[in-house]
Enzyme design. Sequence first.
Site, PDB file in Angstrom:
ATOM      1  N   HIS A  42       0.607  -1.064   0.025  1.00 34.33           N
ATOM      2  CA  HIS A  42      -0.021   0.104   0.209  1.00 34.33           C
ATOM      3  C   HIS A  42       0.946   1.169  -0.045  1.00 34.33           C
ATOM      4  CE1 HIS A  42      -3.560   2.296   0.535  1.00 34.33           C
ATOM      5  NE2 HIS A  42      -3.784   2.268   1.850  1.00 34.33           N
ATOM      6  N   HIS A  93      -2.021  -2.668  -9.397  1.00 30.84           N
ATOM      7  CA  HIS A  93      -3.073  -2.039  -8.678  1.00 30.84           C
ATOM      8  C   HIS A  93      -4.151  -2.961  -8.509  1.00 30.84           C
ATOM      9  CE1 HIS A  93      -5.939   0.895  -7.169  1.00 30.84           C
ATOM     10  NE2 HIS A  93      -4.663   1.659  -6.655  1.00 30.84           N
ATOM     11  N   ASP A 142       2.781   5.557  -6.608  1.00 31.86           N
ATOM     12  CA  ASP A 142       4.076   5.814  -5.953  1.00 31.86           C
ATOM     13  C   ASP A 142       5.170   5.672  -6.792  1.00 31.86           C
ATOM     14  OD1 ASP A 142       2.668   5.545  -3.528  1.00 31.86           O
ATOM     15  OD2 ASP A 142       2.035   3.415  -3.848  1.00 31.86           O
TER      16      ASP A 142
HETATM   17  N1  COA Z   1       5.383  -6.699 -10.006  1.00 32.97           N
HETATM   18  C1  COA Z   1       5.473  -8.072 -10.632  1.00 32.97           C
HETATM   19  N2  COA Z   1       4.295  -8.551 -10.865  1.00 32.97           N
HETATM   20  C2  COA Z   1       3.202  -8.167 -10.423  1.00 32.97           C
HETATM   21  C3  COA Z   1       3.134  -6.807  -9.846  1.00 32.97           C
HETATM   22  C4  COA Z   1       4.164  -6.259  -9.706  1.00 32.97           C
HETATM   23  N3  COA Z   1       4.352  -4.925  -9.117  1.00 32.97           N
HETATM   24  N4  COA Z   1       1.790  -6.338  -9.580  1.00 32.97           N
HETATM   25  C5  COA Z   1       0.963  -7.482  -9.968  1.00 32.97           C
HETATM   26  N5  COA Z   1       1.856  -8.384 -10.530  1.00 32.97           N
HETATM   27  C6  COA Z   1       1.479  -9.676 -11.058  1.00 32.97           C
HETATM   28  C7  COA Z   1       1.149 -10.673 -10.053  1.00 32.97           C
HETATM   29  O1  COA Z   1       2.473 -11.450  -9.595  1.00 32.97           O
HETATM   30  C8  COA Z   1      -0.012 -11.546 -10.609  1.00 32.97           C
HETATM   31  O2  COA Z   1       0.712 -12.547 -11.515  1.00 32.97           O
HETATM   32  P1  COA Z   1       0.196 -14.040 -11.507  1.00 32.97           P
HETATM   33  O3  COA Z   1      -1.057 -13.922 -12.192  1.00 32.97           O
HETATM   34  O4  COA Z   1       1.268 -14.723 -12.599  1.00 32.97           O
HETATM   35  O5  COA Z   1       0.340 -14.461 -10.085  1.00 32.97           O
HETATM   36  C9  COA Z   1      -0.570 -10.539 -11.545  1.00 32.97           C
HETATM   37  O6  COA Z   1       0.128  -9.484 -11.766  1.00 32.97           O
HETATM   38  C10 COA Z   1      -2.070 -10.026 -10.814  1.00 32.97           C
HETATM   39  O7  COA Z   1      -1.494  -9.364  -9.588  1.00 32.97           O
HETATM   40  P2  COA Z   1      -2.358  -9.673  -8.104  1.00 32.97           P
HETATM   41  O8  COA Z   1      -1.287  -9.693  -7.138  1.00 32.97           O
HETATM   42  O9  COA Z   1      -3.272 -10.745  -8.352  1.00 32.97           O
HETATM   43  O10 COA Z   1      -2.990  -8.137  -7.862  1.00 32.97           O
HETATM   44  P3  COA Z   1      -3.734  -7.495  -6.763  1.00 32.97           P
HETATM   45  O11 COA Z   1      -4.725  -6.784  -7.088  1.00 32.97           O
HETATM   46  O12 COA Z   1      -3.732  -8.729  -5.809  1.00 32.97           O
HETATM   47  O13 COA Z   1      -2.400  -6.724  -6.275  1.00 32.97           O
HETATM   48  C11 COA Z   1      -1.089  -4.921  -5.745  1.00 32.97           C
HETATM   49  C12 COA Z   1      -2.098  -5.229  -6.551  1.00 32.97           C
HETATM   50  C13 COA Z   1      -0.761  -3.377  -5.676  1.00 32.97           C
HETATM   51  C14 COA Z   1      -0.781  -5.711  -4.353  1.00 32.97           C
HETATM   52  C15 COA Z   1       0.335  -5.592  -6.508  1.00 32.97           C
HETATM   53  O14 COA Z   1       0.171  -5.134  -8.010  1.00 32.97           O
HETATM   54  C16 COA Z   1       1.756  -5.289  -5.817  1.00 32.97           C
HETATM   55  O15 COA Z   1       2.022  -5.812  -5.191  1.00 32.97           O
HETATM   56  N6  COA Z   1       2.287  -3.947  -6.506  1.00 32.97           N
HETATM   57  C17 COA Z   1       3.769  -3.807  -5.900  1.00 32.97           C
HETATM   58  C18 COA Z   1       3.532  -2.983  -4.662  1.00 32.97           C
HETATM   59  C19 COA Z   1       2.835  -1.474  -4.964  1.00 32.97           C
HETATM   60  O16 COA Z   1       3.243  -0.637  -5.946  1.00 32.97           O
HETATM   61  N7  COA Z   1       1.845  -1.119  -4.219  1.00 32.97           N
HETATM   62  C20 COA Z   1       1.181   0.391  -4.365  1.00 32.97           C
HETATM   63  C21 COA Z   1      -0.288  -0.111  -4.762  1.00 32.97           C
HETATM   64  S1  COA Z   1      -1.051   1.591  -5.105  1.00 32.97           S
END
Ligand code: COA
Length: 382
Positions: free
Chosen positions: A233, A272, A323
């Site tokens: 987050h 996201h 971010d």
């Molecule tokens: N880097 C690499 N892979 C990523 C990614 C990232 N930042 N964000 C998503 N993915 C991939 C996941 O590994 C997943 O792959 P898979 O289907 O092969 O397992 C796919 O994209 C879908 O992601 P998922 O984790 O299911 O999406 P989510 O909605 O649960 O997660 C976040 C959203 C924000 C938690 C996630 O994108 C993340 O951890 N981002 C990095 C942290 C960040 O920038 N947070 C700020 C958010 S505003």
Amino acid sequence: MAKTAKRKGGKPAGPELKKGLVGVYADSTAVSKVMPETNSLTYRGYAVQDLAAKCEFEEVAYLLLYGELPSRSQYAAFKKKERSRRALERRHLNVIAEFPKSAHPMDTLRTAVSYLGTTETAWGGEARRKDLDRAIDLLAKIPTMIAADFRLRSGKRPIRPRANLSMSENFFHMCFGKMPPAEVIRAFNVSLILYAEHSFNASTFTARVITSTRSDIYGAITGAIGALKGPLHGGANEAVMDMLQEVGDPKKAEAWLRRAMKNKRLVMGFGHRVYKHGDSRVPTMHACLEDLTAWSGETKWIEISDVLKKIMIEEKGIHPNLDFPSGPAYYLMGFPINLYTPLFVMARITGWAAHFLEQNADNTLIRPLSDYHGPKQRKLKK
Ligand code: COA
């Protein structure tokens, strides 16, 4: 995608689970609207890009708290009130001075906000009417807490807030004792507007859960700060800058990213839960990063960012979130990396407080169900 529970044999059993509440509408809100289909975001009906281009952060704070933009006289009264509340009591500064210098600024801020709640004694009934007032108090005092902690941890005396400065100007004054050029103040003001509100994200939902128990605003905001700290987050803006520093050189960025992708490493500042085709706030913040790059002459961070962004979009279809440009923008503004998520708090207090007021006005206790998968009921042999 909603994930369902898997039992022995891999078969889903029991009720359908919405892990992470993916796709669940938990309530309605009039505070903001995220529209992933058009990559857009509105606060109380106004496009965030327009607010960022034309407003001061304080006007947006008023809009979020009161539901409408202020008239000239309302704005003057609001600013006067906020400016009159900035100073911290001596005993509050003493508490901040006692925090371990090794503590993360999000942990000290969480505790400093919680401390403010201990100075209130009258709760319930009539005292509830003071919640909007308490929200303005938090808006005014959180920057002072962040700046005082920042200075105290490096052995410097806190600098008193000044009532003749905007919130953005005053924050630089309280941190550094001087003011950067207008373009830096403007970029900071824009970042606060973009960070101010984003519907039912994890920290806002935390605040609403706490509010729904009829707890108080300090509890709700303290809990929200705890939720915001996590790197999935708000903590991502710090993690982005750590990552850019790890890459270190635009020439090494592609190889670094390919290694990260091979190792299934999270690339911070990408992805996201709601936006899947781009975050509405990124172009505005990226333009600020370009301005700050031109002002500082430090091109390395935007060059590394551009390489990562291009490959992530082309090869994984994953777009940057707010971010991603905010991390290097705060770096170029001169803030230490561990202050970036507290800066997010300084902005998001407005959205959290608006949601606290909204939840309170039409409350239902938030209490979901869980599908038990532990041991079957058994006899206690004792
Ligand atoms: N880097 C690499 N892979 C990523 C990614 C990232 N930042 N964000 C998503 N993915 C991939 C996941 O590994 C997943 O792959 P898979 O289907 O092969 O397992 C796919 O994209 C879908 O992601 P998922 O984790 O299911 O999406 P989510 O909605 O649960 O997660 C976040 C959203 C924000 C938690 C996630 O994108 C993340 O951890 N981002 C990095 C942290 C960040 O920038 N947070 C700020 C958010 S505003």
